[in-house]
Scaffold this motif. Sequence first.
Motif, short mmCIF file in Angstrom:
data_model
loop_
_atom_site.label_atom_id
_atom_site.label_comp_id
_atom_site.label_asym_id
_atom_site.label_seq_id
_atom_site.Cartn_x
_atom_site.Cartn_y
_atom_site.Cartn_z
N GLU A 1 0.77 -1.23 0.00
CA GLU A 1 0.00 0.00 0.00
C GLU A 1 0.80 1.29 0.00
N ILE A 2 2.03 1.26 0.48
CA ILE A 2 2.73 2.49 0.80
C ILE A 2 2.90 3.40 -0.42
N GLY A 3 3.06 2.82 -1.59
CA GLY A 3 3.41 3.65 -2.73
C GLY A 3 2.26 4.16 -3.55
N ALA A 4 1.04 3.73 -3.31
CA ALA A 4 -0.03 4.08 -4.25
C ALA A 4 -1.36 4.21 -3.54
N SER A 5 -1.60 5.36 -2.96
CA SER A 5 -2.87 5.59 -2.28
C SER A 5 -3.44 6.94 -2.69
N LEU A 6 -4.76 7.00 -2.71
CA LEU A 6 -5.47 8.24 -3.01
C LEU A 6 -6.07 8.81 -1.73
N ASP A 7 -6.34 10.10 -1.75
CA ASP A 7 -7.04 10.73 -0.66
C ASP A 7 -8.45 10.15 -0.55
N TYR A 8 -8.98 10.12 0.66
CA TYR A 8 -10.30 9.53 0.92
C TYR A 8 -11.37 10.09 -0.01
N ASN A 9 -11.30 11.38 -0.32
CA ASN A 9 -12.38 12.04 -1.06
C ASN A 9 -12.20 12.04 -2.57
N GLU A 10 -11.14 11.40 -3.08
CA GLU A 10 -10.96 11.35 -4.52
C GLU A 10 -12.05 10.48 -5.16
N PRO A 11 -12.75 10.99 -6.18
CA PRO A 11 -13.83 10.21 -6.80
C PRO A 11 -13.29 9.11 -7.71
N VAL A 12 -13.97 7.98 -7.72
CA VAL A 12 -13.61 6.87 -8.61
C VAL A 12 -14.88 6.35 -9.29
N LEU A 13 -14.70 5.91 -10.53
CA LEU A 13 -15.80 5.33 -11.30
C LEU A 13 -15.71 3.82 -11.20
N VAL A 14 -16.76 3.17 -10.73
CA VAL A 14 -16.74 1.72 -10.54
C VAL A 14 -18.07 1.12 -10.97
N MET A 15 -18.05 -0.19 -11.16
CA MET A 15 -19.28 -0.95 -11.36
C MET A 15 -19.35 -1.99 -10.24
N LYS A 16 -20.37 -1.88 -9.41
CA LYS A 16 -20.53 -2.80 -8.28
C LYS A 16 -21.82 -3.59 -8.47
N ASN A 17 -21.66 -4.90 -8.62
CA ASN A 17 -22.81 -5.78 -8.84
C ASN A 17 -23.67 -5.30 -10.01
N GLY A 18 -23.01 -4.84 -11.07
CA GLY A 18 -23.72 -4.43 -12.28
C GLY A 18 -24.19 -3.00 -12.30
N THR A 19 -24.03 -2.27 -11.20
CA THR A 19 -24.47 -0.87 -11.13
C THR A 19 -23.26 0.06 -11.22
N VAL A 20 -23.29 0.98 -12.20
CA VAL A 20 -22.19 1.93 -12.37
C VAL A 20 -22.42 3.12 -11.44
N MET A 21 -21.36 3.53 -10.75
CA MET A 21 -21.49 4.65 -9.82
C MET A 21 -20.15 5.38 -9.72
N MET A 22 -20.22 6.65 -9.33
CA MET A 22 -19.02 7.42 -9.01
C MET A 22 -19.17 7.92 -7.58
N LEU A 23 -18.15 7.64 -6.77
CA LEU A 23 -18.20 8.02 -5.37
C LEU A 23 -16.79 8.16 -4.83
N PRO A 24 -16.61 8.80 -3.67
CA PRO A 24 -15.27 8.92 -3.09
C PRO A 24 -14.68 7.54 -2.83
N ILE A 25 -13.41 7.38 -3.13
CA ILE A 25 -12.78 6.07 -2.98
C ILE A 25 -12.82 5.60 -1.53
N GLY A 26 -12.70 6.53 -0.59
CA GLY A 26 -12.75 6.14 0.81
C GLY A 26 -14.10 5.56 1.20
N GLU A 27 -15.16 6.17 0.69
CA GLU A 27 -16.51 5.68 0.97
C GLU A 27 -16.71 4.28 0.40
N LEU A 28 -16.16 4.06 -0.79
CA LEU A 28 -16.26 2.74 -1.41
C LEU A 28 -15.51 1.68 -0.60
N VAL A 29 -14.26 1.98 -0.26
CA VAL A 29 -13.42 1.00 0.43
C VAL A 29 -13.95 0.71 1.84
N ASP A 30 -14.53 1.72 2.48
CA ASP A 30 -15.07 1.52 3.83
C ASP A 30 -16.08 0.39 3.90
#
Length: 237
Positions: free
Chosen positions: A146-175
């Motif tokens: 992890e040390i070399g490649a992390s984003l700030d909690y609030n950086e938005p990411v585009l993902v597909m989760k269980n077939g649903t496309v969404m954009m949300l803060p990466i921290g909220e997703l990982v939580d």
Amino acid sequence: MRGSGKSWTAGVVAEELASKGIPFIIIDLMGEYKTLREKFPVLIAALGSPDYADLKGLTPESAGTLAEKIVNMGISLILDLKYGTMLDRYRVLASFLEGLYYTEEKVARPYVLIMDEAHRITPEKGVIKLRGVREAQQKIEYWVYEIGASLDYNEPVLVMKNGTVMMLPIGELVDRYFEKDDWGRRYVDDLQVPSMNPKNGQIKWKKVAYVFRRPAPDALVRLHLETGREVTVTEHH
């Protein structure tokens, strides 16, 4: 997959590195690499007191110091963790990796790190329940992955989760994959992200294997891109 030749291949790689004068470190859980010293000038430091070790009785405190010294000297090392409890192994390795990272960065001397039987240290699935062992494992995952490649909690990411496309803060997703105060690495099977094929420039959805969560560092870096976009990342991203 036992018996597939992974350790043998790692040994061959280490011999090639040694023959070319490239320093390396082998994390040896099974005591299988001690014969490398018969051909090459390799230091063996061990948890416990095996007869073949040059340095014996490693502790978390001495492991960090050991990492600093070998990097400054530019020598190759076998970190033998065959002897000792699971907790001893994890704590010594976590301390060693932390010392290795900071010293390697300061000295600017690259090392090749070979972690044999890595699946025993950081398995793809499952969570260790013993608190002390789990905490040490989290530190290992942090320094390895992890040390070399992390984003700030609030950086938005585009993902597909269980077939649903969404954009949300990466921290909220990982939580969503961690308990409240937990951190480390988690295997996921319900997440995809857009990925570009470098050969033809096409964008396709690709499965995500893991998500990571780490404590916030003391400082972050804000990058200003030519496109006008800004992104906040860790300083070693």
